[in-house]
Design a protein around this motif. Structure first.
Motif, PDB file in Angstrom:
ATOM      1  N   ALA A 107       3.153 -17.520  10.280  1.00 30.09           N
ATOM      2  CA  ALA A 107       2.526 -17.905   9.003  1.00 30.09           C
ATOM      3  C   ALA A 107       2.508 -16.745   8.021  1.00 30.09           C
ATOM      4  N   ARG A 108       2.181 -15.562   8.507  1.00 26.07           N
ATOM      5  CA  ARG A 108       2.137 -14.390   7.613  1.00 26.07           C
ATOM      6  C   ARG A 108       3.537 -13.986   7.162  1.00 26.07           C
ATOM      7  N   HIS A 109       4.480 -14.001   8.080  1.00 28.21           N
ATOM      8  CA  HIS A 109       5.851 -13.589   7.747  1.00 28.21           C
ATOM      9  C   HIS A 109       6.458 -14.502   6.671  1.00 28.21           C
ATOM     10  N   PHE A 110       6.270 -15.796   6.836  1.00 27.69           N
ATOM     11  CA  PHE A 110       6.858 -16.758   5.900  1.00 27.69           C
ATOM     12  C   PHE A 110       5.917 -17.137   4.755  1.00 27.69           C
ATOM     13  N   ARG A 111       4.730 -16.501   4.745  1.00 24.83           N
ATOM     14  CA  ARG A 111       3.724 -16.751   3.701  1.00 24.83           C
ATOM     15  C   ARG A 111       3.465 -18.244   3.539  1.00 24.83           C
ATOM     16  N   CYS A 112       3.070 -18.845   4.638  1.00 23.09           N
ATOM     17  CA  CYS A 112       2.811 -20.279   4.610  1.00 23.09           C
ATOM     18  C   CYS A 112       1.526 -20.608   5.368  1.00 23.09           C
ATOM     19  N   THR A 113       1.236 -21.861   5.452  1.00 25.67           N
ATOM     20  CA  THR A 113      -0.018 -22.360   6.008  1.00 25.67           C
ATOM     21  C   THR A 113       0.133 -22.705   7.479  1.00 25.67           C
ATOM     22  N   LEU A 114      -0.923 -22.436   8.236  1.00 28.59           N
ATOM     23  CA  LEU A 114      -0.977 -22.792   9.648  1.00 28.59           C
ATOM     24  C   LEU A 114      -1.709 -24.114   9.787  1.00 28.59           C
ATOM     25  N   TRP A 115      -1.136 -25.026  10.571  1.00 27.84           N
ATOM     26  CA  TRP A 115      -1.768 -26.303  10.885  1.00 27.84           C
ATOM     27  C   TRP A 115      -2.301 -26.212  12.306  1.00 27.84           C
ATOM     28  N   SER A 116      -3.600 -26.324  12.450  1.00 27.53           N
ATOM     29  CA  SER A 116      -4.210 -26.206  13.766  1.00 27.53           C
ATOM     30  C   SER A 116      -5.365 -27.186  13.919  1.00 27.53           C
ATOM     31  N   GLY A 117      -5.579 -27.590  15.141  1.00 23.96           N
ATOM     32  CA  GLY A 117      -6.730 -28.426  15.471  1.00 23.96           C
ATOM     33  C   GLY A 117      -7.786 -27.643  16.228  1.00 23.96           C
ATOM     34  N   ASP A 118      -7.573 -26.346  16.347  1.00 24.38           N
ATOM     35  CA  ASP A 118      -8.477 -25.467  17.092  1.00 24.38           C
ATOM     36  C   ASP A 118      -9.605 -25.016  16.164  1.00 24.38           C
ATOM     37  N   LYS A 119     -10.752 -25.645  16.317  1.00 24.97           N
ATOM     38  CA  LYS A 119     -11.883 -25.361  15.418  1.00 24.97           C
ATOM     39  C   LYS A 119     -12.369 -23.919  15.542  1.00 24.97           C
ATOM     40  N   GLN A 120     -12.342 -23.381  16.749  1.00 25.49           N
ATOM     41  CA  GLN A 120     -12.765 -21.986  16.947  1.00 25.49           C
ATOM     42  C   GLN A 120     -11.812 -21.034  16.223  1.00 25.49           C
ATOM     43  N   LEU A 121     -10.529 -21.287  16.320  1.00 25.17           N
ATOM     44  CA  LEU A 121      -9.546 -20.467  15.618  1.00 25.17           C
ATOM     45  C   LEU A 121      -9.739 -20.574  14.112  1.00 25.17           C
ATOM     46  N   MET A 122      -9.887 -21.789  13.622  1.00 20.49           N
ATOM     47  CA  MET A 122     -10.054 -21.999  12.183  1.00 20.49           C
ATOM     48  C   MET A 122     -11.295 -21.266  11.669  1.00 20.49           C
ATOM     49  N   LYS A 128     -12.699 -14.234   8.707  1.00 21.66           N
ATOM     50  CA  LYS A 128     -11.974 -12.988   8.464  1.00 21.66           C
ATOM     51  C   LYS A 128     -11.148 -13.055   7.179  1.00 21.66           C
ATOM     52  N   ASN A 129     -11.429 -14.058   6.366  1.00 19.58           N
ATOM     53  CA  ASN A 129     -10.792 -14.223   5.058  1.00 19.58           C
ATOM     54  C   ASN A 129      -9.322 -14.645   5.132  1.00 19.58           C
ATOM     55  N   PHE A 130      -8.887 -15.213   6.266  1.00 16.94           N
ATOM     56  CA  PHE A 130      -7.556 -15.808   6.381  1.00 16.94           C
ATOM     57  C   PHE A 130      -7.734 -17.279   6.029  1.00 16.94           C
ATOM     58  N   LYS A 131      -7.264 -17.650   4.859  1.00 15.95           N
ATOM     59  CA  LYS A 131      -7.541 -18.990   4.352  1.00 15.95           C
ATOM     60  C   LYS A 131      -6.341 -19.941   4.436  1.00 15.95           C
ATOM     61  N   ASP A 132      -5.209 -19.445   4.903  1.00 18.84           N
ATOM     62  CA  ASP A 132      -4.008 -20.277   4.974  1.00 18.84           C
ATOM     63  C   ASP A 132      -3.963 -21.064   6.274  1.00 18.84           C
ATOM     64  N   ILE A 133      -4.992 -21.879   6.490  1.00 16.43           N
ATOM     65  CA  ILE A 133      -5.080 -22.702   7.688  1.00 16.43           C
ATOM     66  C   ILE A 133      -5.656 -24.054   7.292  1.00 16.43           C
ATOM     67  N   LEU A 134      -5.029 -25.117   7.802  1.00 13.25           N
ATOM     68  CA  LEU A 134      -5.470 -26.474   7.479  1.00 13.25           C
ATOM     69  C   LEU A 134      -5.620 -27.301   8.745  1.00 13.25           C
ATOM     70  N   SER A 135      -6.535 -28.252   8.695  1.00  5.49           N
ATOM     71  CA  SER A 135      -6.741 -29.194   9.782  1.00  5.49           C
ATOM     72  C   SER A 135      -5.776 -30.365   9.621  1.00  5.49           C
TER      73      SER A 135
END
Length: 151
Positions: A107-122, A128-135
């Motif tokens: 995600a960081r290398h390609f400057r894109c969004t992470l799609w995750s269902g892991d609520k703890q990770l999100m 930690k101010n990493f906002k490029d994550i979506l449910s």
């Protein structure tokens, strides 16, 4: 739009092929470009037995479902990511879940969004101010919005 697919998304799609997740993975190629680290394939194969127990599917059915869900995912090898990005990604998730390092690195290398269902990770990443994550719900809404703007 590039979206990094976390392993838990594919696991969920395999376990429920009639889910929103499966629909998104199979029917969004005109809207999203899905990418993921090679590690996703290793992770899924490592858990075939567990998937069989949970789903009741045969190994052949699991492999076929995996193929259908992953056919439009572009897999990225670790060599494509700089060491600097790997180290920064590892630091970011070391106290959340170190196994997610490859997904964050892509995600960081390609400057894109992470799609995750892991609520703890999100939650941990957002703190930690990493906002490029979506449910999944976010991705679904985004796909619908983008489809409307295309038509």
């Amino acid at each position: 739009m590039k979206i990094v697919v976390n392993a838990n998304i594919v696991f969920s799609g395999i376990l429920n092929t009639n889910s929103t997740i499966a629909d998104l993975l199979i029917n969004s190629q005109s809207i999203f470009t899905f990418i993921s680290p090679d590690f996703l394939q290793t992770e899924i194969r490592k858990h075939y037995h567990r998937i069989r127990v949970i789903s009741g599917l045969t190994l052949e059915q699991i492999k076929e479902t995996e193929l259908q869900l992953c056919k439009d995912i572009i897999f990225v090898s670790p060599e494509q990511i700089s060491q600097e990005v790997w180290i920064a990604s590892e630091k970011l998730v070391r106290d959340i879940d170190p196994k997610d390092t490859p997904y964050i690195a892509v995600a960081r290398h390609f400057r894109c969004t992470l799609w995750s269902g892991d609520k703890q990770l999100m939650k941990g990443l957002i703190q930690k101010n990493f906002k490029d994550i979506l449910s999944t719900a976010d991705i679904f809404k985004l796909r619908n919005t983008l489809r409307k703007s295309i038509n």
